[in-house]
Design a protein around this motif. Sequence first.
Motif, PDB file in Angstrom:
ATOM      1  N   ARG A   1     -23.986  -8.443 -62.464  1.00  0.00           N
ATOM      2  CA  ARG A   1     -23.085  -7.303 -62.291  1.00  0.00           C
ATOM      3  C   ARG A   1     -22.283  -7.058 -63.565  1.00  0.00           C
ATOM      4  O   ARG A   1     -21.918  -8.000 -64.263  1.00  0.00           O
ATOM      5  CB  ARG A   1     -22.155  -7.544 -61.107  1.00  0.00           C
TER       6      ARG A   1
ATOM      7  N   GLU B   1     -21.302   1.468 -58.290  1.00  0.00           N
ATOM      8  CA  GLU B   1     -20.497   1.797 -57.123  1.00  0.00           C
ATOM      9  C   GLU B   1     -19.375   2.737 -57.549  1.00  0.00           C
ATOM     10  O   GLU B   1     -19.070   2.869 -58.733  1.00  0.00           O
ATOM     11  CB  GLU B   1     -19.925   0.514 -56.503  1.00  0.00           C
TER      12      GLU B   1
ATOM     13  N   ARG C   1     -10.380  -4.226 -52.745  1.00  0.00           N
ATOM     14  CA  ARG C   1     -11.749  -3.718 -52.643  1.00  0.00           C
ATOM     15  C   ARG C   1     -12.621  -4.317 -53.744  1.00  0.00           C
ATOM     16  O   ARG C   1     -13.779  -4.693 -53.510  1.00  0.00           O
ATOM     17  CB  ARG C   1     -11.756  -2.193 -52.740  1.00  0.00           C
TER      18      ARG C   1
ATOM     19  N   ARG D   1     -13.764  -7.737 -52.807  1.00  0.00           N
ATOM     20  CA  ARG D   1     -14.903  -7.735 -51.881  1.00  0.00           C
ATOM     21  C   ARG D   1     -16.205  -7.457 -52.616  1.00  0.00           C
ATOM     22  O   ARG D   1     -17.252  -8.030 -52.281  1.00  0.00           O
ATOM     23  CB  ARG D   1     -14.667  -6.714 -50.766  1.00  0.00           C
ATOM     24  N   GLN D   2     -16.168  -6.600 -53.609  1.00  0.00           N
ATOM     25  CA  GLN D   2     -17.376  -6.275 -54.367  1.00  0.00           C
ATOM     26  C   GLN D   2     -17.882  -7.473 -55.174  1.00  0.00           C
ATOM     27  O   GLN D   2     -19.091  -7.613 -55.383  1.00  0.00           O
ATOM     28  CB  GLN D   2     -17.094  -5.103 -55.316  1.00  0.00           C
TER      29      GLN D   2
END
Length: 679
Positions: free
Chosen positions: A599, A663, A671, A674-675
């Motif tokens: 990522r 995203e 948030r 969580r990603q």
Amino acid sequence: MPNRLAQATSPYLLQHADNPVDWWPWETDAFEEARRRDVPVFLSVGYSACHWCHVMAHESFEDGDTAAYLNEHFVSVKVDREERPDVDAVYMEAVQAATGQGGWPMSVFMTPDGEPFYFGTYFPPAPRHGMPSFRQVLEGVHHAWTSRRGEVGEVAGKITRDLAGRELSTGDAGTPTEETQALALLQLTRDIDPASGWFKGDTKFPPSMVIEFLLRHHARAGSVAALEMVEGLCGAMARSSLYDQVGGGFHRYVLTPRAGGPLVPHFEKMLYDNALLCRVYTHLWRATGSDLARRVALETADFMVRELRTPEGGFASALDADSDDGTGRHVEGAYYVWTPAQLREALGEDDAAYAARLHGVTEEGTFEEGASVLRLPQDAGVADAERLSGIRARLLAARDQRPRPGRDDKVVAAWNGLAVAALAEAGACFDRPDLVERATEAADLLVRVHLDEGGRLARTSRDGRSGGHAGVLEDYGDVAEGFLALAAVTGEGVWLEFAGLLLGIVLDRFRGEGGELFDTAHDAEPLIRRPQDPTDNAAPSGWTAAAGALLSYAAHTGSEAHRTAAERALAVVGALGPRAPRFIGWGLAVAEALLDGPREVAVAGPAGDPDRAALHRVALRGTAPGAVVAVGEPDGGEFPLLRDRPLVDGRPAAYVCRHFTCEAPTTDADRLARQLGAR
């Protein structure tokens, strides 16, 4: 009178500068001298913190009669394996092929052309346990050289040809797959001893790179078994005598006594072990919030800074296993072990009794001469952490009065790269900016002293002066890894640029035509074989270290050349991972990053903005395998990932992408957590 080693920069070589042996360093003139005199070369390879290297030096190399025989019939060459890992690797491969085992000190007899024909490790001064004495070996080799030269030449030639034929190629093997990783995990579950938490075997080395794979596999695939294995291994190591319960940091390995009882450490402390383990425990805390992991990570980081940091800002290679026991004798472990009387002197009766029960210190002793190694109970937490902390502080103060172990203060580029990564990440995770500063200072030293204008690395330095030996693949891979970690933590894009410079050298000078990697550059000093080893042992191999750095750099920059090189290098993981996962742990960890993307995280916002800082903190604490992080001004030029990354509704924002898909940007730290799997 000092021999030729008196001008060396290696502390290990300097330890032999006053030997009566007429030592040569590894250089062309030594082999020319052997050719001129028509005698074989005796190669002795060791390192400063090696206990048995010191023993053989005292027994044989300091003995006048032995030295006289060596000087008359051989040219003797002394090598620091940490300074010349290429020489060590080539001849260790020969030793292991011929004898089935290896180790240090390594003793090799070879022709003046560098072709080996007789091997061994430690030889005693008198015959012992079925081993010939060193003098018997010398006389036997001399006799063979003078009376059976043709046979010696045939043996040397065959060994050299066999070694030359061992070049590896990735061939048509593909990149690692989900199945590769699952099979590796399955094999590891068979190797673990669930009762103790350790891997099976009497000699237990810290499996830091395997643990990194397991943590990443848990993060990506959700494997409960992988996380349970990590918690068992990390708990067992931290509570055992592998870990210095007083001063923090890890010893080299522990042995299981044949008669039972607690594990006995080999007391040397290596920079690479402690850097790797500091990073592992930081990542375990990141995944679980474990108080034990936090304590061990920080104590290990503080140990490195306190005891290994050099005046120039780098980190020394190692602390010796041996030290003066107070009587003038150099004894293994003398600095670290305790008797009940020593505890009472340092702590008083009540706390000494408590510490003895907790740490397993007995009147009989668990080590040697009535002394005990310190450990913690494996089956329970510490009941009184505050009391134990106070006891540790007092024991550390008392221990500081003892003669200290010797320190090998040469700076090895690769291991300092590992330390930079560990300290930068620990500093970020635990809000310790001082650790990030120490990482930055070490990185600065690597640039100032080790890196030349063309991007070539020197392997070592000492006292701020380059050792002059060319860096090997692990230096380029590990230093680039450190620079990339530092870039993520500091937001300074110059570290990404330096990493790119190093990885350009890797692509140009360390690759074969099939994408395979070599440990030395194309233009390095030629040896009887160009070393090439993809397996991870005490530290990541150059092969897997380079693969990891190439993959991260590709994620930062979008470079297809770096991504392709990483994928081709990782083909070896598909071959070795399912069969021998304990020897390709870092390769498996990098493969997890590949499977996850990795990522790409860009945090855009004005410097000093608390919302940007919050998003950045979450990004660095994410568990997504191998995720790369860039932080800076919106649309900033510091990192490629920040291009076209504006504020969102006037607020700092985080952008997360992988596999060419992004995203929606978020301004919400929860948030983002969580990603990225952050706590």
